[in-house]
Motif scaffolding. Sequence first.
Motif, PDB file in Angstrom:
ATOM      1  N   SER A   2       0.832  -1.200   0.000  1.00  0.00           N
ATOM      2  CA  SER A   2       0.000   0.000   0.000  1.00  0.00           C
ATOM      3  C   SER A   2       0.864   1.246   0.000  1.00  0.00           C
ATOM      4  CB  SER A   2      -0.909  -0.001   1.229  1.00  0.00           C
ATOM      5  OG  SER A   2      -1.744  -1.133   1.252  1.00  0.00           O
ATOM      6  N   GLU A   3       0.401   2.270  -0.664  1.00  0.00           N
ATOM      7  CA  GLU A   3       1.079   3.553  -0.638  1.00  0.00           C
ATOM      8  C   GLU A   3       0.825   4.234   0.702  1.00  0.00           C
ATOM      9  OE1 GLU A   3      -0.110   5.913  -3.946  1.00  0.00           O
ATOM     10  OE2 GLU A   3       0.885   4.628  -5.431  1.00  0.00           O
ATOM     11  N   ALA A   4       1.766   5.089   1.084  1.00  0.00           N
ATOM     12  CA  ALA A   4       1.637   5.851   2.323  1.00  0.00           C
ATOM     13  C   ALA A   4       2.228   7.233   2.104  1.00  0.00           C
ATOM     14  CB  ALA A   4       2.338   5.134   3.476  1.00  0.00           C
ATOM     15  N   ILE A   5       1.785   8.197   2.913  1.00  0.00           N
ATOM     16  CA  ILE A   5       2.336   9.544   2.855  1.00  0.00           C
ATOM     17  C   ILE A   5       2.695  10.006   4.256  1.00  0.00           C
ATOM     18  CG2 ILE A   5       1.153  10.238   0.752  1.00  0.00           C
ATOM     19  CD1 ILE A   5      -0.874  11.746   2.509  1.00  0.00           C
ATOM     20  N   LEU A   6       3.676  10.888   4.313  1.00  0.00           N
ATOM     21  CA  LEU A   6       4.088  11.534   5.553  1.00  0.00           C
ATOM     22  C   LEU A   6       3.998  13.037   5.326  1.00  0.00           C
ATOM     23  CD1 LEU A   6       7.186  10.732   7.760  1.00  0.00           C
ATOM     24  CD2 LEU A   6       6.801  13.064   6.955  1.00  0.00           C
ATOM     25  N   VAL A   7       3.299  13.736   6.200  1.00  0.00           N
ATOM     26  CA  VAL A   7       3.122  15.180   6.057  1.00  0.00           C
ATOM     27  C   VAL A   7       3.531  15.870   7.351  1.00  0.00           C
ATOM     28  CG1 VAL A   7       1.512  17.051   5.587  1.00  0.00           C
ATOM     29  CG2 VAL A   7       1.240  14.860   4.405  1.00  0.00           C
ATOM     30  N   HIS A  15       6.460  10.734   0.150  1.00  0.00           N
ATOM     31  CA  HIS A  15       5.672   9.585  -0.286  1.00  0.00           C
ATOM     32  C   HIS A  15       6.485   8.308  -0.104  1.00  0.00           C
ATOM     33  CE1 HIS A  15       2.417  11.917  -2.267  1.00  0.00           C
ATOM     34  NE2 HIS A  15       3.376  12.833  -2.375  1.00  0.00           N
ATOM     35  N   GLY A  16       5.794   7.236   0.229  1.00  0.00           N
ATOM     36  CA  GLY A  16       6.467   5.957   0.418  1.00  0.00           C
ATOM     37  C   GLY A  16       5.462   4.827   0.412  1.00  0.00           C
ATOM     38  N   GLU A  17       5.833   3.736   1.081  1.00  0.00           N
ATOM     39  CA  GLU A  17       4.983   2.560   1.158  1.00  0.00           C
ATOM     40  C   GLU A  17       4.676   2.249   2.616  1.00  0.00           C
ATOM     41  OE1 GLU A  17       7.549  -0.249  -0.723  1.00  0.00           O
ATOM     42  OE2 GLU A  17       6.754   0.161  -2.724  1.00  0.00           O
ATOM     43  N   ALA A  18       3.506   1.659   2.845  1.00  0.00           N
ATOM     44  CA  ALA A  18       3.125   1.296   4.200  1.00  0.00           C
ATOM     45  C   ALA A  18       4.117   0.291   4.778  1.00  0.00           C
ATOM     46  CB  ALA A  18       1.718   0.713   4.211  1.00  0.00           C
ATOM     47  N   PHE A  19       4.476   0.498   6.050  1.00  0.00           N
ATOM     48  CA  PHE A  19       5.390  -0.396   6.753  1.00  0.00           C
ATOM     49  C   PHE A  19       4.822  -0.595   8.151  1.00  0.00           C
ATOM     50  CE2 PHE A  19       9.416  -0.975   9.273  1.00  0.00           C
ATOM     51  CZ  PHE A  19       9.694  -2.248   8.803  1.00  0.00           C
ATOM     52  N   GLY A  20       4.430  -1.818   8.461  1.00  0.00           N
ATOM     53  CA  GLY A  20       3.753  -2.056   9.725  1.00  0.00           C
ATOM     54  C   GLY A  20       2.257  -2.072   9.506  1.00  0.00           C
ATOM     55  N   ALA A  21       1.518  -1.531  10.481  1.00  0.00           N
ATOM     56  CA  ALA A  21       0.061  -1.545  10.410  1.00  0.00           C
ATOM     57  C   ALA A  21      -0.451  -0.551   9.376  1.00  0.00           C
ATOM     58  CB  ALA A  21      -0.522  -1.222  11.786  1.00  0.00           C
ATOM     59  N   ILE A  22      -1.582  -0.872   8.774  1.00  0.00           N
ATOM     60  CA  ILE A  22      -2.268   0.049   7.875  1.00  0.00           C
ATOM     61  C   ILE A  22      -3.149   0.961   8.725  1.00  0.00           C
ATOM     62  CG2 ILE A  22      -3.918   0.259   5.972  1.00  0.00           C
ATOM     63  CD1 ILE A  22      -1.253  -0.942   5.171  1.00  0.00           C
ATOM     64  N   GLY A  23      -3.046   2.258   8.480  1.00  0.00           N
ATOM     65  CA  GLY A  23      -3.832   3.190   9.270  1.00  0.00           C
ATOM     66  C   GLY A  23      -3.270   4.579   9.203  1.00  0.00           C
ATOM     67  N   GLU A  24      -3.478   5.336  10.254  1.00  0.00           N
ATOM     68  CA  GLU A  24      -3.044   6.733  10.311  1.00  0.00           C
ATOM     69  C   GLU A  24      -2.570   7.051  11.721  1.00  0.00           C
ATOM     70  OE1 GLU A  24      -5.132   9.768   7.842  1.00  0.00           O
ATOM     71  OE2 GLU A  24      -5.758  10.543   9.801  1.00  0.00           O
ATOM     72  N   THR A  25      -1.521   7.827  11.845  1.00  0.00           N
ATOM     73  CA  THR A  25      -0.987   8.152  13.157  1.00  0.00           C
ATOM     74  C   THR A  25      -0.400   9.555  13.150  1.00  0.00           C
ATOM     75  OG1 THR A  25       0.398   7.326  14.962  1.00  0.00           O
ATOM     76  CG2 THR A  25       1.361   7.272  12.755  1.00  0.00           C
ATOM     77  N   PHE A  26      -0.279  10.115  14.362  1.00  0.00           N
ATOM     78  CA  PHE A  26       0.246  11.472  14.519  1.00  0.00           C
ATOM     79  C   PHE A  26       1.209  11.510  15.698  1.00  0.00           C
ATOM     80  CE2 PHE A  26      -4.015  11.692  12.751  1.00  0.00           C
ATOM     81  CZ  PHE A  26      -3.833  12.496  11.636  1.00  0.00           C
ATOM     82  N   GLY A  27       2.067  12.505  15.706  1.00  0.00           N
ATOM     83  CA  GLY A  27       2.994  12.688  16.810  1.00  0.00           C
ATOM     84  C   GLY A  27       3.995  13.771  16.476  1.00  0.00           C
ATOM     85  N   GLU A  28       5.064  13.814  17.267  1.00  0.00           N
ATOM     86  CA  GLU A  28       6.162  14.737  17.006  1.00  0.00           C
ATOM     87  C   GLU A  28       7.215  14.014  16.183  1.00  0.00           C
ATOM     88  OE1 GLU A  28       8.929  17.789  19.564  1.00  0.00           O
ATOM     89  OE2 GLU A  28       8.925  15.690  20.192  1.00  0.00           O
TER      90      GLU A  28
END
Length: 365
Positions: A2-7, A15-28
């Motif tokens: 799956s494709e993934a993005i980091l913003v 842009h990259g690929e999913a690594f680990g769980a599929i979903g969405e997360t936030f933090g520092e």
Amino acid sequence: MSEAILVLEDGRTFHGEAFGAIGETFGEAVFTTAMTGYQETLTDPSYHRQVVVQTAPHIGNTGVNEDDDESDRIWVSGYVVRDPARMASNWRATDSLELRLKREGIVGIAGVDTRALTRHLRERGAMRVGVSSVDSDPFALLARVREQPEMVGADLSAEVTTPQPYVVQAQGEHRLTVAALDLGIKRNVPRRLAKRGITTHVMPAHSTMDDLLAVKPDAVFFSPGPGDPATADHPMHLAQEVMRRRIPLFGICFGSQILGRALGFGTYKLGYGHRGINQPVMDQITRKVEVTSHNHGFAVDAPATSEGEFGRVEVSHVCLNDNVVEGLRCLDVPAFTVQYHPEAAAGPHDADYLFDRFTELIERA
């Protein structure tokens, strides 16, 4: 995959690929320069609510095992790597890194130019970030990133502390007893103390002075942990009470910042923090330089020498990269701290002598 993005909160997108769980997360968003010990990084409670970027390009080659965890779970909010190992190859491995991330629901991204991302964080500072493998719209993700709480003002120790006290027995002959306030303790701390004949009572962060005294400690230890030390008023007052009773006290990392506040100093947020296992620190007492393990985004604002309620205090260690205060030593009460990690696993072990220094301080007191 799956494709993934980091913003990032300033809009920079990877842009990259999913690594680990599929979903969405936030933090520092923070980066660590360690080339090994990724399992210890992931399970370190001090990384709670942070999305960790590994600057080493190849991660996961030794898999994960049941012995190297620093706590009972993964604490990072998200994980960013460039080139995850296609297979684990180590006789101690019991699983692959990606399967472990999936099992614990940790959202990550791979295939990212982590060099460019790290340079961006060094220039702009640590900032809020989102990683998603379920929404490919960077503008929508950016809006959610900017709704997240910042690390400044975050009181997190209560979220990572042990719910109940527990005991780690001394190895061999019992010599001393330490009450350790768990603000995000790593397992290797009581292990290092146990090797020196010390039995450690690990206590919840909300423990009172009476709780500590109930275990009849020869000394008190304040552990590492996550969050903004300016919010940790209860442990700060507890440290003051320990020093008023002249009970030997040792603090590491977050515990060092708490003791700094107890001594009357302020704390401040570093631009992008110190994280990795290759940070040079000078011991001002011996003038020796140690290669050390760090994980801190805040620091103590203290002069080289000072005097206050608890007598004379001196800066005992400094970081040779940026002159940040990395340790404090009280001259009139039995207390000292270091901002880095002498209990470091998987290393380095240059600073392991500080546990001997703690033992000697207890015996003198």
